[in-house]
Each structure stands twice: as structure tokens, then as C-alpha cells.
Design a protein around this motif. Structure first.
Motif, short mmCIF file in Angstrom:
data_model
loop_
_atom_site.label_atom_id
_atom_site.label_comp_id
_atom_site.label_asym_id
_atom_site.label_seq_id
_atom_site.Cartn_x
_atom_site.Cartn_y
_atom_site.Cartn_z
N GLU A 267 45.17 -23.90 -2.08
CA GLU A 267 45.35 -23.28 -3.37
C GLU A 267 44.59 -21.90 -3.59
O GLU A 267 44.57 -21.08 -4.42
N HIS A 268 43.63 -21.67 -2.83
CA HIS A 268 43.03 -20.27 -2.86
C HIS A 268 43.56 -19.22 -2.00
O HIS A 268 43.20 -18.13 -2.20
N ALA A 269 44.09 -19.45 -0.79
CA ALA A 269 44.63 -18.69 0.32
C ALA A 269 46.02 -18.96 0.82
O ALA A 269 46.14 -19.86 1.07
N THR A 270 46.53 -17.77 1.13
CA THR A 270 48.00 -17.96 2.05
C THR A 270 48.05 -17.15 2.93
O THR A 270 47.56 -15.90 2.81
N LEU A 271 48.54 -17.49 3.96
CA LEU A 271 48.81 -16.55 5.29
C LEU A 271 49.99 -16.86 5.88
O LEU A 271 50.11 -18.03 6.51
N ASN A 272 51.22 -16.29 5.96
CA ASN A 272 52.47 -16.24 6.51
C ASN A 272 52.88 -15.34 7.49
O ASN A 272 52.54 -14.20 7.31
N LEU A 273 53.04 -15.66 8.71
CA LEU A 273 53.35 -14.89 9.81
C LEU A 273 54.74 -15.23 10.37
O LEU A 273 55.16 -16.13 10.69
N GLU A 274 55.67 -13.98 10.73
CA GLU A 274 56.75 -14.13 11.03
C GLU A 274 57.02 -13.21 12.32
O GLU A 274 56.30 -12.09 12.52
N LEU A 275 57.81 -13.62 13.29
CA LEU A 275 58.27 -12.75 14.67
C LEU A 275 59.52 -12.95 15.02
O LEU A 275 60.09 -14.29 15.07
N GLY A 276 60.41 -11.95 15.35
CA GLY A 276 61.77 -12.36 15.83
C GLY A 276 62.57 -10.88 16.30
O GLY A 276 62.05 -9.84 15.75
N PRO A 277 63.34 -11.11 16.81
CA PRO A 277 64.36 -9.93 17.21
C PRO A 277 65.03 -9.45 15.89
O PRO A 277 65.40 -10.01 14.92
N ALA A 278 65.51 -8.09 16.13
CA ALA A 278 66.22 -7.60 14.67
C ALA A 278 67.06 -6.47 15.36
O ALA A 278 67.19 -6.07 16.40
N PHE A 279 68.08 -6.08 14.29
CA PHE A 279 68.81 -4.78 14.57
C PHE A 279 68.91 -4.10 13.43
O PHE A 279 69.02 -4.38 12.17
N ARG A 280 68.98 -2.59 13.88
CA ARG A 280 68.72 -1.61 12.91
C ARG A 280 69.70 -0.68 12.64
O ARG A 280 69.86 0.11 14.14
N TYR A 281 70.18 0.04 11.80
CA TYR A 281 71.15 1.00 11.77
C TYR A 281 70.67 2.03 10.56
O TYR A 281 70.54 1.64 9.79
N THR A 282 70.64 3.32 11.13
CA THR A 282 69.73 4.45 10.59
C THR A 282 70.77 5.47 10.27
O THR A 282 71.25 6.09 11.18
N ASP A 283 71.06 5.96 9.01
CA ASP A 283 71.82 7.31 9.00
C ASP A 283 70.77 8.24 8.48
O ASP A 283 70.53 8.35 7.26
N PHE A 284 70.35 9.33 9.37
CA PHE A 284 69.60 10.10 8.94
C PHE A 284 69.91 11.47 8.25
O PHE A 284 71.20 11.71 8.12
N THR A 285 68.96 12.05 7.64
CA THR A 285 69.53 13.10 6.74
C THR A 285 69.83 14.45 7.40
O THR A 285 70.60 15.39 6.88
#
Length: 297
Positions: free
Chosen positions: A191-209
């Protein structure tokens, strides 16, 4: 409604056989705490009741444990009966400024966070926007939309999916789409504190300026920490990182939230976003300080 009442009352009725051992004044305190419906108050009264009447400790535990079991059964029944538009909670945050005279500036920021918690699933939706004009020219324009479903396979462990869209031409990209799938763990959950940790593979697509485009496999990690300093003040720290061969990104937000009146609160936050390889002519680190009003629902 009738089912909920029965679920709540049945364990208490079954406990009556042992409650005769509890002294009258202590039983009255237990009943008052249970009537409040506050688990923290019930736990405190139970603690001191067991200390004041050690011979009745087993009977006191029977009453409080029965109440907790009935409360959890009622909650589970309500969640199972809820529709897709029920059980949502969240915060709407808005801040801004406007100046005239020697300088003419206008800025506005808005954030909407929604969460739906069920027995097996948790859904999180995050929308954010920052816009600023200085002397009639746009000097900041940042948009984020993110959705994350979690499947809870244990009280602390879960599998997550994450999808996010971003746009910030002042950081060097017009559009960025990210998707990730991995595992999460609630390292702290009380009730006083929470801590969530996540880890995994990802895919990213970026359109630069600068008209270049980039698609890459990445590793995603995140940390979400919340600490209730008092009944009115909460501290939070959220951070995420996308690490990849080309341009990696690290984002962190530190915030302090103070309740004002009812569902309204004041919030101060500081956000840092770092890009390891921004386009030529762009700065890799961007910071944002916000003072805003938050409405919780």
C-alpha cells in the motif's frame, strides 16, 4: 447485489461460533473497523486486539480472515461481471502558460493515463502532448501514444505487450513506431510503494526529419516506481530504454504529486529524453519541466 451480500455475510456468520470467546469491547472495535471497509484499519485493530486479549487471538483471526475472504470473493465476483467499459481508472493532467509584453510565448501540455485492472489482465493507455510557441514560431512539439496489455500469470509476474507511437521533429524524427513483447515482475507491491520491472525484445521504425529511415531490432527495458510519502503526497519515477545498434533512446520522468481538494492534485515533473545518435544538427538530450493540475477518476 443479493449474491454480493451473501458472499460478504456468509463467512462472518460461520465465524460466530468462535466470536463468543472475544471480550465485548474488543469485539465492538473489530466490528467498527470491519464496518469502515478499510483493510489497513482492520489490520491495525486486529493487531492490538490480539495483544490485548491473547486468549482470544484465534477467534479474532477467524473474524478478520473471514471478512478478508468475503471481501475478496465479492471483489472477484464484481470483476467477472464487469463489462469492457467498466473498471477503468486514470488521471487527466493539463498545464500551460501564456506571456505577453517584451516576449510572446504560449505553451500547453496534456497527459491522459488510463488503467483497467481485472483478475488476469491489466490494460494501460498513455497519451501525452507538449506544444510551445515563441514569438509566433513553434519551438516544441512532442506527441506520444502508448498501449500496454499485461497478462498476470502469478501475483507478481506477468507477460506484457507494448506498442508506442511518437513524434518530435525537434528531437529529429517525424514518426517513430515501437513494438515490444516481454516479461514483467512486480518487485515491490504494497500500500505504500510499488516497483514494476519489464524486459524484452522490441522492434522500432523511425522516420527522421532528414528523410532517412531506420528499422531495427532492439532491447526494451522499463522501470516504474511509486512511493506514497503521506496520505497527500506521492513520489514517482518512470524510466524506459530502447537499446539498438543505431540510435538508442533512454527516457526518464521524476514527479511529485500533492493532493489538493477531492480528486484534484498539483503535480511537478521533470522529464529527460536522450537519443544516442540524433540527426546532424540536433541535440541528443531534451528536458521538460512541468507544473500541472491533475484530475483523478
Amino acid at each position: 447485489m443479493r449474491i454480493s451480500v451473501l458472499l460478504f455475510a456468509a463467512p462472518l456468520l460461520l465465524a460466530n461460533a468462535t466470536t463468543a470467546e472475544i471480550p465485548g469491547p474488543i469485539r465492538a472495535m473489530l466490528d467498527a473497523a470491519i464496518a469502515s471497509g478499510n483493510p489497513a484499519e482492520v489490520a491495525i485493530v486486529e493487531k492490538y486486539a490480539r495483544s490485548a486479549a491473547p486468549d482470544s487471538a484465534a477467534a479474532i483471526s477467524t473474524v478478520t480472515d473471514s471478512w478478508r475472504a468475503a471481501r475478496e470473493a465479492t471483489r472477484a465476483a464484481q470483476i467477472r461481471a464487469a463489462g469492457p467499459f467498466d473498471l477503468w481508472s486514470g488521471n487527466a493532467e493539463i498545464g500551460g502558460y501564456f506571456t505577453t509584453g517584451n516576449t510572446q510565448n504560449i505553451g500547453v501540455s496534456g497527459v491522459l493515463d488510463l488503467k483497467r485492472e481485472s483478475l488476469d489482465w491489466r490494460h494501460k493507455l498513455h497519451l501525452a502532448a507538449d506544444y510551445q510557441q515563441s514569438l509566433g514560431l513553434v519551438s516544441r512539439e512532442h506527441y506520444v501514444a502508448a498501449y500496454e496489455p499485461n497478462f498476470k500469470f502469478s501475483p507478481r509476474g506477468y507477460v506484457y505487450g507494448a506498442a508506442q507511437y511518437e513524434s518530435d521533429r525537434f528531437l529529429g524524427y517525424d514518426d517513430r513506431v515501437s513494438a515490444s513483447l516481454g516479461a514483467g515482475y512486480s518487485a515491490i507491491k504494497d500500500e505504500h510503494a510499488t516497483l514494476n520491472l519489464e524486459l524484452g525484445p522490441a522492434f522500432r521504425y523511425t522516420d527522421f526529419t532528414d528523410t532517412t529511415r531506420e528499422s531495427s531490432i532492439a532491447a526494451r527495458g522499463s522501470l516504474d516506481f511509486g512511493w506514497k510519502l503521506s496520505k497527500a503526497v506521492t513520489f514517482s519515477q518512470a524510466a524506459s530504454a530502447y537499446v539498438q545498434h543505431f540510435n538508442s533512446t533512454v527516457t526518464g520522468t521524476t514527479a511529485l504529486n500533492a493532493k489538493l481538494i477531492g480528486p484534484l492534485a498539483a503535480k511537478l515533473s521533470y522529464t529527460v529524453q536522450y537519443e544516442s545518435m540524433p540527426p546532424v544538427g540536433r541535440v541528443g538530450t531534451d528536458t521538460t519541466s512541468r507544473a500541472s493540475l491533475v484530475y483523478s477518476f
